[in-house]
Design a protein around this motif. Structure first.
Motif, PDB file in Angstrom:
ATOM      1  N   ASN A  38       0.860  -1.178   0.000  1.00 19.70           N
ATOM      2  CA  ASN A  38       0.000   0.000   0.000  1.00 19.70           C
ATOM      3  C   ASN A  38       0.895   1.226   0.000  1.00 19.70           C
ATOM      4  OD1 ASN A  38      -2.716  -1.224   0.326  1.00 19.70           O
ATOM      5  ND2 ASN A  38      -1.755  -2.044   2.179  1.00 19.70           N
ATOM      6  N   VAL A  39       0.882   1.947  -1.117  1.00 17.68           N
ATOM      7  CA  VAL A  39       1.764   3.092  -1.288  1.00 17.68           C
ATOM      8  C   VAL A  39       0.938   4.374  -1.215  1.00 17.68           C
ATOM      9  CG1 VAL A  39       3.333   4.255  -2.896  1.00 17.68           C
ATOM     10  CG2 VAL A  39       3.275   1.735  -2.796  1.00 17.68           C
ATOM     11  N   VAL A  40       1.311   5.271  -0.295  1.00 18.52           N
ATOM     12  CA  VAL A  40       0.668   6.583  -0.275  1.00 18.52           C
ATOM     13  C   VAL A  40       1.561   7.533  -1.054  1.00 18.52           C
ATOM     14  CG1 VAL A  40       0.005   8.551   1.167  1.00 18.52           C
ATOM     15  CG2 VAL A  40      -0.512   6.227   1.928  1.00 18.52           C
ATOM     16  N   ILE A  41       1.031   8.116  -2.135  1.00 11.80           N
ATOM     17  CA  ILE A  41       1.813   9.098  -2.880  1.00 11.80           C
ATOM     18  C   ILE A  41       1.329  10.464  -2.435  1.00 11.80           C
ATOM     19  CG2 ILE A  41       0.366   8.983  -4.992  1.00 11.80           C
ATOM     20  CD1 ILE A  41       3.216   9.204  -6.470  1.00 11.80           C
TER      21      ILE A  41
ATOM     22  N   PHE B 198      -5.073  11.013  -1.008  1.00 18.14           N
ATOM     23  CA  PHE B 198      -5.655  10.495   0.244  1.00 18.14           C
ATOM     24  C   PHE B 198      -4.571   9.702   0.970  1.00 18.14           C
ATOM     25  CE2 PHE B 198      -7.664   7.073   2.650  1.00 18.14           C
ATOM     26  CZ  PHE B 198      -8.580   7.792   3.391  1.00 18.14           C
ATOM     27  N   PRO B 199      -4.369   9.848   2.277  1.00 18.92           N
ATOM     28  CA  PRO B 199      -5.058  10.766   3.178  1.00 18.92           C
ATOM     29  C   PRO B 199      -4.580  12.209   3.023  1.00 18.92           C
ATOM     30  CG  PRO B 199      -3.417   9.485   4.378  1.00 18.92           C
ATOM     31  CD  PRO B 199      -3.427   8.963   2.987  1.00 18.92           C
TER      32      PRO B 199
ATOM     33  N   ALA C 167      -6.764  13.112  10.426  1.00 16.06           N
ATOM     34  CA  ALA C 167      -7.878  12.196  10.731  1.00 16.06           C
ATOM     35  C   ALA C 167      -8.040  11.144   9.640  1.00 16.06           C
ATOM     36  CB  ALA C 167      -9.179  12.983  10.899  1.00 16.06           C
ATOM     37  N   GLN C 168      -7.829  11.540   8.381  1.00 15.72           N
ATOM     38  CA  GLN C 168      -7.926  10.560   7.285  1.00 15.72           C
ATOM     39  C   GLN C 168      -6.798   9.534   7.371  1.00 15.72           C
ATOM     40  OE1 GLN C 168      -8.269  12.365   3.391  1.00 15.72           O
ATOM     41  NE2 GLN C 168      -9.948  13.712   4.009  1.00 15.72           N
ATOM     42  N   ALA C 169      -5.612   9.978   7.798  1.00 14.90           N
ATOM     43  CA  ALA C 169      -4.478   9.041   7.925  1.00 14.90           C
ATOM     44  C   ALA C 169      -4.780   8.008   9.005  1.00 14.90           C
ATOM     45  CB  ALA C 169      -3.190   9.807   8.243  1.00 14.90           C
ATOM     46  N   GLU C 170      -5.348   8.475  10.118  1.00 15.48           N
ATOM     47  CA  GLU C 170      -5.726   7.542  11.198  1.00 15.48           C
ATOM     48  C   GLU C 170      -6.793   6.573  10.704  1.00 15.48           C
ATOM     49  OE1 GLU C 170      -5.059  10.098  15.294  1.00 15.48           O
ATOM     50  OE2 GLU C 170      -6.843  10.532  14.105  1.00 15.48           O
TER      51      GLU C 170
END
Ligand code: ADP
Length: 190
Positions: A3-6, A87-88, A92-95
Motif C-alpha cells: 500500500n503506497v501513499v503518494i 488520500f489521506p 484524521a484521514q491518515a488515522e
C-alpha cells in the motif's frame, strides 16, 4: 500486498508518477480526486456537495471522504498493490486509513513525500489548467488549494514519520530520475 501513499502538494506530480508506478508494478490506482469527479459527473448527492468544496479550493469533509473510502476499498482488496493518491489529506484521514487497512489485515507500506517549491507548483497547475478542463485549475483556486495543503494536509507527514514509513522524494527534475527514487523506496518497503 503493498500500500503506497503518494503524497505532495497539488501539482507535485502525484498523478504522473502514479501512472508510471501502475505501468511498472501493476498496482491499482486509488485517487479520491478522481472518485469525487466521477460522483460529480454522475450528479450524485455526494458529488453535488463535494463540488462546492472543490471549487473553493477547500477539502471535502472528513466524514464524507472516510465513508466513501470504506466502500471503495472493497474494489481493490484483491490487488497486489494499491497507490493512494490524494488520500489521506488530513491527520484524521491518515488515522482512518490505518484502521480500515488493519481491519483488512494490511497497512501502509511506504509514504512517498514528494517535494516541489511553490513557484514551480503554481506554474505547473496553470499550465495544466490550459488542457485539464478542471474548474479548480485557475490561479485563484490554485492559491487557495496551496494554503489548504499547508494548513490541513502537511500534518499527515508527521503521522507517517511517527509510523516510520515516510520517504522524502525530490519532485523537481527529470521524470525518470524522480521515478527511479520512487522505485527504490517502493522496493525497499515492507
Ligand atoms: P490536486 O491534488 O491536484 O489538488 P485532486 O484531484 O487530488 O487534485 O483533488 C481535487 C480536489 O478534490 C481537492 O482540492 C479537494 O477539494 C477534493 N479532495 C480530493 N481528495 C480529497 C480528500 N482525501 N479529502 C478531502 N478532499 C479531497
Amino acid at each position: 500486498m503493498k500500500n503506497v501513499v503518494i503524497f505532495g502538494a497539488p501539482g507535485a506530480g502525484k498523478g504522473t508518477q502514479s501512472d508510471k508506478i501502475i505501468a511498472k508494478y501493476g498496482f491499482k490506482h486509488f485517487s479520491t480526486g478522481d472518485i469525487l469527479r466521477k460522483q460529480i459527473a454522475e450528479g450524485t448527492e455526494l458529488g453535488k456537495t463535494a463540488k462546492k468544496f472543490m471549487d473553493e479550493g477547500k477539502l471535502v469533509t472528513d466524514d464524507l471522504i472516510i465513508n466513501m473510502i470504506d466502500n471503495e476499498l472493497e474494489a481493490v482488496k484483491d490487488a497486489s498493490g494499491v497507490i493512494f493518491d490524494g488520500f489521506p489529506r488530513t491527520y484524521a484521514q491518515a488515522e482512518a486509513l490505518k484502521v480500515l487497512l488493519n481491519k483488512r489485515g494490511t497497512d501502509v507500506s511506504v509514504m512517498l513525500n514528494i517535494h516541489v517549491d511553490d513557484e514551480e507548483l503554481i506554474a505547473r497547475l496553470i499550465n495544466r489548467g490550459k488542457t485539464s478542463g478542471r474548474s479548480d485549475d485557475n490561479l485563484e483556486t490554485i492559491q487557495k488549494r496551496l494554503v489548504t495543503y499547508k494548513e490541513q494536509t502537511t500534518p499527515v507527514i508527521d503521522f507517517y514519520k511517527k509510523e516510520g514509513s515516510c520517504v522524502d522524494i525530490n519532485g523537481v527534475g527529470e521524470l525518470d530520475t524522480i521515478f527511479a527514487d520512487i522505485c527504490k523506496a517502493i522496493d525497499s518497503s515492507k
